[in-house]
Design an enzyme around this catalytic site. Sequence first.
Site, mmCIF file in Angstrom:
data_model
loop_
_atom_site.group_PDB
_atom_site.id
_atom_site.type_symbol
_atom_site.label_atom_id
_atom_site.label_comp_id
_atom_site.label_asym_id
_atom_site.label_seq_id
_atom_site.Cartn_x
_atom_site.Cartn_y
_atom_site.Cartn_z
ATOM 1 N N ASP A 281 11.329 28.346 42.171
ATOM 2 C CA ASP A 281 10.042 27.830 42.611
ATOM 3 C C ASP A 281 9.114 27.807 41.395
ATOM 4 O OD1 ASP A 281 8.008 26.785 44.089
ATOM 5 O OD2 ASP A 281 8.065 28.275 45.682
HETATM 6 C C1 BGC Z 1 5.762 25.887 46.348
HETATM 7 C C2 BGC Z 1 6.961 25.024 46.605
HETATM 8 C C3 BGC Z 1 6.807 23.669 45.952
HETATM 9 C C4 BGC Z 1 6.512 23.863 44.488
HETATM 10 C C5 BGC Z 1 6.393 22.568 43.719
HETATM 11 C C6 BGC Z 1 5.349 25.889 44.906
HETATM 12 O O1 BGC Z 1 4.119 26.500 44.744
HETATM 13 O O2 BGC Z 1 6.034 27.195 46.792
HETATM 14 O O3 BGC Z 1 7.163 24.898 47.985
HETATM 15 O O4 BGC Z 1 7.945 22.906 46.169
HETATM 16 O O5 BGC Z 1 5.318 24.600 44.352
HETATM 17 O O6 BGC Z 1 5.265 21.882 44.034
#
Ligand code: BGC
Length: 755
Positions: A281
């Site tokens: 993530d």
């Molecule tokens: C979130 C994810 C997301 C990623 C990219 C993160 O902060 O937890 O769900 O896909 O950002 O935007």
Amino acid sequence: MSTKKIVIALVVLSFWGANAQQRIPEVETLLQKMTIEEKIGQLNLLTPGGGVTTGEVVSKNVEAKIKAGQVGGLFGVAGPDKVRVAQELAVKESRLGIPLLIGSDVIHGYKTTYPIPLGLSASWDMELVQQAAQMAAKEATADGINWNFSPMVDIARDPRWGRIAEGAGEDPYLGSKIAEAMVKGYQGNDLAAAHTMLACVKHFALYGAAEAGRDYHSVDMSKVKMFNQYLPPYKAALDAGAASFMTSFNDVDGIPATGNKWLLTDLLRDQWGFKGFVVSDYTSLNEMIAHGLGDLQAVSALALKAGLDMDMVGEGFLTTLKKSLDEGKVTEEEITSACRRVLEAKYISGLFEDPYRYLDSKRPEKDILTKENRALARKLAAHSFVLLKNENQLLPLQKNKKIALIGPLADSRNNMLGTWAPTGDVSLAVTILEGFKNVAPNATIQYAKGANVSDDPEFAKKVNVFGPRIEIDRRSPEVMVEEAVALAKNSDVVVAVVGEATEMTGEAASRTDISIPDSQKKLIQALVSTGKPVALVLMSGRPLTFPEEFELPVAILQVWHPGVEAGNAIADVVFGDYNPSGKLTVTWPRNVGQIPIYYSTKNTGRPAPESDEFQKFRSNYLDSPNSPLLPFGYGLSYTQFAYSDFKLDKQSIGQGESISATVTVANTGNFDGEEVVQLYLKDMVRSITPPKRELKGFQKVFLKKGEKKEITITLSPDDLKFYNSQLEFVSESGEFEVFVGTNSDAQLSQTFILK
Ligand code: BGC
């Protein structure tokens, strides 16, 4: 299909096949040519910023890095022309010309935003869910995207956690069905087709079980609970063919998911047979430093060895893996394996055959925000609404009434799309005021704001990070309420649109108080005091605790955050063009003290009386009943449904046999409508404590008024199984009780024996 495409499809089929270990020759040839730096470059996922980002870091010098072969994928770039610029840098200006993966968070629609996932799940309609994902894929790929950071399949049982809005609720069975439908919708049958994209199952794992409902918080749970309650939707998404997984921010059993070898390798790859790639993530690799696992070099090596293939934004892999290799802390084979998985994903997307496959500048106009897509978004929204209460059968309203449309969300374009809709455009959303005028042009509709979403400017500032969501009026709260009350008195009926602004839920939007804000509570009380009939349209991204408002003599329609067609869809249901059929996919507590609360809880050794009466030395509270305000599976209709003649086709079955339950459902009310017939199973005796009951089947049926149908739901041998204390998936002989009905409190029951 061209011969080359058939070959890709065949290779992909065999590649994803359960036991396949074949290598893709093109990828192997490419790997031979790559330097170690180029391999590490493929593990690097960057975002140049400019769009919505969810961390503190944004990638720098992206162009130079692409040319240097230091980038495997990008996100936050969209539009065929823009993506082409990036893709050409990779294809024409990097040494090996390896195309980029182009990712995006297409969480509930791309530009045609449909309801937040929690809302969509309330439709209990898997065909619609799949269609929704298919539409999202068609729109996103038209804009150059080939990889979607969705579905989010985290089981969530704590409505304080803002991201409960992004998933399918509390139940592993329903969650698994939805995960499967979404993966199929995004990926279709051919990942190399121009209108399909790679799915990314997130957040692996257990992200929804963050302690105290606080985002990014720790998770600690037994393996038995994990396997039975939390892991099934991830596994279902994998079985549906999901091409990638994203790790979660939390730790699992004391090790951050991003560097957790048990999770990413032993379970995901070795036990479950996952062949795709795993991405971190947003900076979750670097965050292992704050978790307390060491410096950037140490955590990067740990993550690679654990089975992480791609590093989102943090550049820990890019900046430290070579050093770790030189120092013998990682092996070349580990880097090559991660790189191979990323390249294989590019191959199956068809990017090697044609890096510009998703870059047709004519497509956006043809495929995005079309009339058909908006019509589908309107339908999806209407199907997601849940009728919580309908005092005096107030709803549906006739279309010729004098209506006071009140509330801070009644004419608030900025609050229609819902959280996590960065690709949507709030300016395109239909407000409820507009929807009412569209659907009931002969009604007299007068609008007053009546209250602020919240009167607290500090709170508003925190909520307004992506733009104005809570706008505090210049007038005093008293003046606003007075205006609304005057309108109400001068109308036949009041519709009050209240609840949460969109960014009161979602990422980093946890709340300890999930009631309706005071400003709006006062408004509701004042409106009800006028004696006029009141319908509440409740918007939220989570269950709200509102026992007082629930007791008022009102109708309540829960509409979540419905998306770009919000106003039209709400009007469709309020005026009866569509009879609501949604059912809650998460339990609604009476108060935060009951959290976590979910229907499949255990009996305990000292169960409280079913009557909810307090009993000393039983598992209950001095100051609250155990029962929720609204159970899982709950939802009313404008019509009524009666259940009868419930029977099983057998009294006893052997291991490996199926059993069928049949029930007659009759529409006994005055409207045509749909009912979600639900089947729950209770394992009476087990080697580990069983849940009180578990959803094991459902069917959504349409019945004309006066019509009745026999519904049959078959339990497969797997439906009787669970993970025992050795984590073996087994069924144990003994008695089972089957319940059918309209929600998880279903009382009609039959028993059978498993021999
Ligand atoms: C979130 C994810 C997301 C990623 C990219 C993160 O902060 O937890 O769900 O896909 O950002 O935007």
